[in-house]
Motif scaffolding. Sequence first.
Motif, PDB file in Angstrom:
ATOM      1  N   MET A  57    -102.705  16.809  30.766  1.00 13.30           N
ATOM      2  CA  MET A  57    -102.148  17.418  29.573  1.00 13.30           C
ATOM      3  C   MET A  57    -100.850  18.109  29.947  1.00 13.30           C
ATOM      4  SD  MET A  57    -103.791  20.315  27.009  1.00 13.30           S
ATOM      5  CE  MET A  57    -104.854  19.206  26.125  1.00 13.30           C
ATOM      6  N   ARG A  90     -94.281  14.479  22.258  1.00  7.21           N
ATOM      7  CA  ARG A  90     -95.096  14.945  21.139  1.00  7.21           C
ATOM      8  C   ARG A  90     -96.548  14.680  21.514  1.00  7.21           C
ATOM      9  NH1 ARG A  90     -90.559  15.787  20.528  1.00  7.21           N
ATOM     10  NH2 ARG A  90     -89.241  15.675  18.698  1.00  7.21           N
ATOM     11  N   GLY A  91     -97.422  15.615  21.221  1.00  7.34           N
ATOM     12  CA  GLY A  91     -98.832  15.410  21.537  1.00  7.34           C
ATOM     13  C   GLY A  91     -99.510  16.684  21.989  1.00  7.34           C
ATOM     14  N   PRO A  92    -100.695  16.523  22.607  1.00 12.77           N
ATOM     15  CA  PRO A  92    -101.468  17.684  23.052  1.00 12.77           C
ATOM     16  C   PRO A  92    -100.674  18.530  24.031  1.00 12.77           C
ATOM     17  CG  PRO A  92    -102.769  15.671  23.223  1.00 12.77           C
ATOM     18  CD  PRO A  92    -101.366  15.257  22.902  1.00 12.77           C
ATOM     19  N   GLU A 102    -101.056  21.100  19.572  1.00 16.79           N
ATOM     20  CA  GLU A 102    -100.220  19.911  19.570  1.00 16.79           C
ATOM     21  C   GLU A 102     -98.768  20.300  19.308  1.00 16.79           C
ATOM     22  OE1 GLU A 102    -101.753  16.516  17.182  1.00 16.79           O
ATOM     23  OE2 GLU A 102    -103.337  17.960  16.687  1.00 16.79           O
ATOM     24  N   VAL A 142     -95.804  18.895  17.526  1.00 16.36           N
ATOM     25  CA  VAL A 142     -95.728  17.834  16.514  1.00 16.36           C
ATOM     26  C   VAL A 142     -94.319  17.481  16.057  1.00 16.36           C
ATOM     27  CG1 VAL A 142     -98.065  18.223  15.663  1.00 16.36           C
ATOM     28  CG2 VAL A 142     -96.167  19.470  14.622  1.00 16.36           C
ATOM     29  N   ASN A 145    -102.467  22.838  14.968  1.00 18.26           N
ATOM     30  CA  ASN A 145    -103.843  22.806  15.488  1.00 18.26           C
ATOM     31  C   ASN A 145    -103.997  23.609  16.781  1.00 18.26           C
ATOM     32  OD1 ASN A 145    -104.528  20.957  13.388  1.00 18.26           O
ATOM     33  ND2 ASN A 145    -103.601  19.338  14.619  1.00 18.26           N
TER      34      ASN A 145
END
Length: 145
Positions: A1, A31-33, A74, A76, A106
């Motif tokens: 991560m 972009r992502g966790p 996240e 985003v 989130n």
Amino acid sequence: MKALSFYQPIAWMLAHGHFVVDDRTWIPYYRGPIAIHASKTGLEEYILYCRHIAGVDVPDMADLERGGIVGIGELVDVLQPGDSGGFPIEKRAYSGPGHYGLVFANVRPIEFIPCRGKPGLFDLDFDPQTYQAPKVVDPQGSLFD
């Protein structure tokens, strides 16, 4: 991560959903966790900003965890300089004009995980969602007992 470091109390504000945008001078293309890392450095004067502008009762600096992961969420979107994205100032860790706005979603706090931070986006060698602290073993007795 991936992870990103923030000064306290910004890390706390993001992890608890009070801020959804953090301003940076650079654009991450990722972009992502993402894990929210609280750096060892704190900005005492920023607590006043959080309390008076954002209207959040932030813990005192001495009570904020530093030097580890405090939340996950996240990444985003990234707003262009001057674009508010419709987010009010009290939802933004505002650094001034000319900065890109990193938009988070989130995000939730997690139990503190000590680890070193790094500049920019960095990779963690563990998953904070499944991390378990090492078990403490009973100390070894003296050889002369």
